[in-house]
Design a protein around this motif. Structure first.
Motif, PDB file in Angstrom:
ATOM      1  N   ALA A  13      18.867  19.814  23.131  1.00 52.32           N
ATOM      2  CA  ALA A  13      19.595  18.852  22.286  1.00 52.32           C
ATOM      3  C   ALA A  13      18.741  17.649  21.871  1.00 52.32           C
ATOM      4  CB  ALA A  13      20.871  18.405  22.986  1.00 52.32           C
ATOM      5  N   PRO A  14      17.984  17.008  22.783  1.00 55.05           N
ATOM      6  CA  PRO A  14      17.148  15.882  22.346  1.00 55.05           C
ATOM      7  C   PRO A  14      16.075  16.308  21.341  1.00 55.05           C
ATOM      8  CG  PRO A  14      17.331  15.895  24.744  1.00 55.05           C
ATOM      9  CD  PRO A  14      17.953  17.157  24.246  1.00 55.05           C
ATOM     10  N   CYS A  15      15.575  17.541  21.483  1.00 56.51           N
ATOM     11  CA  CYS A  15      14.556  18.054  20.549  1.00 56.51           C
ATOM     12  C   CYS A  15      15.152  18.160  19.148  1.00 56.51           C
ATOM     13  CB  CYS A  15      14.078  19.444  20.974  1.00 56.51           C
ATOM     14  SG  CYS A  15      13.342  19.562  22.608  1.00 56.51           S
ATOM     15  N   VAL A  16      16.325  18.746  19.081  1.00 53.08           N
ATOM     16  CA  VAL A  16      17.004  18.945  17.800  1.00 53.08           C
ATOM     17  C   VAL A  16      17.321  17.598  17.157  1.00 53.08           C
ATOM     18  CG1 VAL A  16      19.134  19.809  16.750  1.00 53.08           C
ATOM     19  CG2 VAL A  16      17.910  21.207  18.442  1.00 53.08           C
ATOM     20  N   LYS A  17      17.744  16.651  17.969  1.00 52.50           N
ATOM     21  CA  LYS A  17      18.113  15.329  17.462  1.00 52.50           C
ATOM     22  C   LYS A  17      16.926  14.584  16.844  1.00 52.50           C
ATOM     23  CE  LYS A  17      20.327  11.037  18.819  1.00 52.50           C
ATOM     24  NZ  LYS A  17      20.756  10.199  19.922  1.00 52.50           N
ATOM     25  N   GLU A  18      15.719  14.771  17.403  1.00 50.17           N
ATOM     26  CA  GLU A  18      14.570  14.022  16.895  1.00 50.17           C
ATOM     27  C   GLU A  18      13.868  14.687  15.709  1.00 50.17           C
ATOM     28  OE1 GLU A  18      11.848  13.370  20.165  1.00 50.17           O
ATOM     29  OE2 GLU A  18      11.031  15.380  19.999  1.00 50.17           O
ATOM     30  N   MET A  19      14.243  15.909  15.348  1.00 50.42           N
ATOM     31  CA  MET A  19      13.578  16.611  14.243  1.00 50.42           C
ATOM     32  C   MET A  19      13.623  15.827  12.924  1.00 50.42           C
ATOM     33  SD  MET A  19      12.073  19.232  15.473  1.00 50.42           S
ATOM     34  CE  MET A  19      11.836  20.668  14.471  1.00 50.42           C
ATOM     35  N   PRO A  20      14.762  15.262  12.514  1.00 53.22           N
ATOM     36  CA  PRO A  20      14.756  14.477  11.263  1.00 53.22           C
ATOM     37  C   PRO A  20      13.824  13.259  11.331  1.00 53.22           C
ATOM     38  CG  PRO A  20      16.985  15.085  11.853  1.00 53.22           C
ATOM     39  CD  PRO A  20      16.121  15.442  13.030  1.00 53.22           C
ATOM     40  N   LEU A  21      13.739  12.621  12.483  1.00 56.59           N
ATOM     41  CA  LEU A  21      12.844  11.467  12.641  1.00 56.59           C
ATOM     42  C   LEU A  21      11.384  11.907  12.493  1.00 56.59           C
ATOM     43  CD1 LEU A  21      12.410   8.465  13.376  1.00 56.59           C
ATOM     44  CD2 LEU A  21      12.376   9.195  15.772  1.00 56.59           C
ATOM     45  N   LEU A  22      11.024  13.015  13.121  1.00 52.29           N
ATOM     46  CA  LEU A  22       9.660  13.532  13.000  1.00 52.29           C
ATOM     47  C   LEU A  22       9.348  13.927  11.558  1.00 52.29           C
ATOM     48  CD1 LEU A  22       9.483  15.745  16.213  1.00 52.29           C
ATOM     49  CD2 LEU A  22       8.349  13.549  15.823  1.00 52.29           C
ATOM     50  N   ASP A  23      10.332  14.522  10.883  1.00 50.88           N
ATOM     51  CA  ASP A  23      10.133  14.920   9.493  1.00 50.88           C
ATOM     52  C   ASP A  23       9.924  13.692   8.600  1.00 50.88           C
ATOM     53  OD1 ASP A  23       9.990  17.085   7.582  1.00 50.88           O
ATOM     54  OD2 ASP A  23      11.886  16.327   6.791  1.00 50.88           O
ATOM     55  N   ALA A  24      10.734  12.653   8.804  1.00 52.46           N
ATOM     56  CA  ALA A  24      10.575  11.415   8.026  1.00 52.46           C
ATOM     57  C   ALA A  24       9.208  10.783   8.308  1.00 52.46           C
ATOM     58  CB  ALA A  24      11.702  10.440   8.351  1.00 52.46           C
ATOM     59  N   PHE A  25       8.793  10.800   9.568  1.00 51.50           N
ATOM     60  CA  PHE A  25       7.483  10.254   9.928  1.00 51.50           C
ATOM     61  C   PHE A  25       6.373  11.013   9.201  1.00 51.50           C
ATOM     62  CE2 PHE A  25       3.659  10.244  12.573  1.00 51.50           C
ATOM     63  CZ  PHE A  25       3.446   8.880  12.711  1.00 51.50           C
ATOM     64  N   GLN A  26       6.456  12.334   9.194  1.00 53.79           N
ATOM     65  CA  GLN A  26       5.446  13.155   8.509  1.00 53.79           C
ATOM     66  C   GLN A  26       5.379  12.789   7.026  1.00 53.79           C
ATOM     67  OE1 GLN A  26       3.141  15.480   9.193  1.00 53.79           O
ATOM     68  NE2 GLN A  26       2.813  16.273   7.159  1.00 53.79           N
ATOM     69  N   ARG A  27       6.513  12.718   6.367  1.00 54.66           N
ATOM     70  CA  ARG A  27       6.518  12.421   4.932  1.00 54.66           C
ATOM     71  C   ARG A  27       5.980  11.024   4.640  1.00 54.66           C
ATOM     72  NH1 ARG A  27      11.656  12.277   3.713  1.00 54.66           N
ATOM     73  NH2 ARG A  27      12.513  13.167   5.586  1.00 54.66           N
ATOM     74  N   THR A  28       6.317  10.065   5.487  1.00 55.73           N
ATOM     75  CA  THR A  28       5.889   8.678   5.274  1.00 55.73           C
ATOM     76  C   THR A  28       4.407   8.476   5.568  1.00 55.73           C
ATOM     77  OG1 THR A  28       8.096   7.891   5.851  1.00 55.73           O
ATOM     78  CG2 THR A  28       6.308   6.279   5.969  1.00 55.73           C
ATOM     79  N   HIS A  29       3.903   9.086   6.622  1.00 54.50           N
ATOM     80  CA  HIS A  29       2.542   8.796   7.089  1.00 54.50           C
ATOM     81  C   HIS A  29       1.496   9.845   6.723  1.00 54.50           C
ATOM     82  CE1 HIS A  29       4.955   5.973   9.409  1.00 54.50           C
ATOM     83  NE2 HIS A  29       3.874   5.233   9.371  1.00 54.50           N
ATOM     84  N   GLN A  30       1.901  10.923   6.105  1.00 53.31           N
ATOM     85  CA  GLN A  30       0.931  11.938   5.690  1.00 53.31           C
ATOM     86  C   GLN A  30      -0.111  11.366   4.724  1.00 53.31           C
ATOM     87  OE1 GLN A  30       2.593  15.561   4.172  1.00 53.31           O
ATOM     88  NE2 GLN A  30       0.606  16.553   4.014  1.00 53.31           N
ATOM     89  N   PRO A  31       0.269  10.501   3.777  1.00 49.22           N
ATOM     90  CA  PRO A  31      -0.760   9.934   2.886  1.00 49.22           C
ATOM     91  C   PRO A  31      -1.854   9.142   3.627  1.00 49.22           C
ATOM     92  CG  PRO A  31       1.416   9.589   1.948  1.00 49.22           C
ATOM     93  CD  PRO A  31       1.626  10.113   3.347  1.00 49.22           C
ATOM     94  N   ALA A  32      -1.526   8.633   4.824  1.00 49.24           N
ATOM     95  CA  ALA A  32      -2.512   7.902   5.628  1.00 49.24           C
ATOM     96  C   ALA A  32      -3.294   8.831   6.551  1.00 49.24           C
ATOM     97  CB  ALA A  32      -1.811   6.825   6.449  1.00 49.24           C
ATOM     98  N   GLY A  33      -3.064  10.138   6.431  1.00 51.39           N
ATOM     99  CA  GLY A  33      -3.825  11.102   7.213  1.00 51.39           C
ATOM    100  C   GLY A  33      -3.098  11.679   8.414  1.00 51.39           C
ATOM    101  N   TRP A  34      -1.940  11.157   8.741  1.00 53.10           N
ATOM    102  CA  TRP A  34      -1.197  11.656   9.899  1.00 53.10           C
ATOM    103  C   TRP A  34      -0.656  13.051   9.636  1.00 53.10           C
ATOM    104  CZ3 TRP A  34      -0.008   9.948  14.777  1.00 53.10           C
ATOM    105  CH2 TRP A  34      -0.442   8.650  15.106  1.00 53.10           C
ATOM    106  N   ARG A  35      -0.611  13.844  10.707  1.00 59.40           N
ATOM    107  CA  ARG A  35       0.005  15.168  10.667  1.00 59.40           C
ATOM    108  C   ARG A  35       0.940  15.306  11.859  1.00 59.40           C
ATOM    109  NH1 ARG A  35      -1.769  14.521   6.450  1.00 59.40           N
ATOM    110  NH2 ARG A  35      -3.283  15.759   5.321  1.00 59.40           N
ATOM    111  N   VAL A  36       2.031  16.012  11.628  1.00 57.64           N
ATOM    112  CA  VAL A  36       2.963  16.371  12.695  1.00 57.64           C
ATOM    113  C   VAL A  36       2.972  17.888  12.766  1.00 57.64           C
ATOM    114  CG1 VAL A  36       5.375  16.348  13.450  1.00 57.64           C
ATOM    115  CG2 VAL A  36       4.403  14.325  12.332  1.00 57.64           C
ATOM    116  N   VAL A  37       2.923  18.413  13.966  1.00 57.57           N
ATOM    117  CA  VAL A  37       3.057  19.847  14.190  1.00 57.57           C
ATOM    118  C   VAL A  37       4.072  20.038  15.303  1.00 57.57           C
ATOM    119  CG1 VAL A  37       1.914  21.930  15.076  1.00 57.57           C
ATOM    120  CG2 VAL A  37       0.735  20.467  13.434  1.00 57.57           C
ATOM    121  N   GLY A  38       5.031  20.923  15.069  1.00 58.54           N
ATOM    122  CA  GLY A  38       6.000  21.279  16.088  1.00 58.54           C
ATOM    123  C   GLY A  38       5.617  22.614  16.701  1.00 58.54           C
ATOM    124  N   LEU A  39       5.578  22.687  18.014  1.00 62.80           N
ATOM    125  CA  LEU A  39       5.341  23.953  18.704  1.00 62.80           C
ATOM    126  C   LEU A  39       6.636  24.337  19.409  1.00 62.80           C
ATOM    127  CD1 LEU A  39       1.741  23.620  20.187  1.00 62.80           C
ATOM    128  CD2 LEU A  39       2.496  24.820  18.123  1.00 62.80           C
TER     129      LEU A  39
END
Length: 173
Positions: A72-98
């Protein structure tokens, strides 16, 4: 042997030892721990097909998140991680979910909760990988943040919050 010669030899020996010690310290400081080094050689199947090699992500800030559809906590944080990826990708950040899960539940989950960051299918071996990266308890969610040099700069067992993300961005700025 006169005093001057003995003093010169002594100073030279101390300088040599200091130089060797500094070289050893510097090499030790820049060498990656084995688990971090091995990580960059891994690749994972993707739920939609194809593979996700981690080698191509080295050299940029990376947030590696271990999760599962039944967590449940994993599922809950997925939108936050997705927003972080979209916001910070131009600065070089990457998010990967395993995903520490079976392929079918992951595919079904991603149909309902699509994300813009890549997901790799780690299966139960993901627990061992997470442990090797510092998740001593083997719990989920677990995140490891890597700097541009491929080293872990932060680890977090449990849900990620905005404060965590902001701190990691500041740390790598």
């Amino acid at each position: 042997m006169n005093r001057r010669k003995a003093l010169t030899i002594g100073v030279g020996a101390v300088a040599l030892a200091a130089g060797a010690g500094f070289g050893w310290w510097r090499e030790r400081r820049t060498a990656l721990p084995e688990a971090e080094r091995a990580l960059w050689d891994l690749q994972f199947d993707r739920p939609e097909g194809g593979s996700l090699p981690l080698a191509g992500l080295r050299g940029q800030p990376l947030l590696l998140n271990f999760w599962a559809t039944w967590c449940a906590p994993c599922v809950k944080e997925m939108p936050l991680l997705d927003a972080f990826q979209r916001t910070h990708q131009p600065a070089g950040w990457r998010v990967v979910g395993l995903a520490v899960d079976s392929p079918t539940p992951v595919r079904e989950f991603l149909k309902n909760v699509p994300v813009t960051f890549p997901i790799g299918l780690a299966g139960l071996t993901g627990v061992d990988l997470a442990r090797s990266l510092g998740n001593e308890r083997g719990g989920l969610p677990f995140s490891a943040v890597f700097g541009r040099d491929g080293r872990i700069i932060a680890r977090k067992l449990g849900s990620i919050g905005e404060q965590d993300l902001a701190g990691w961005v500041r740390q790598l700025a």
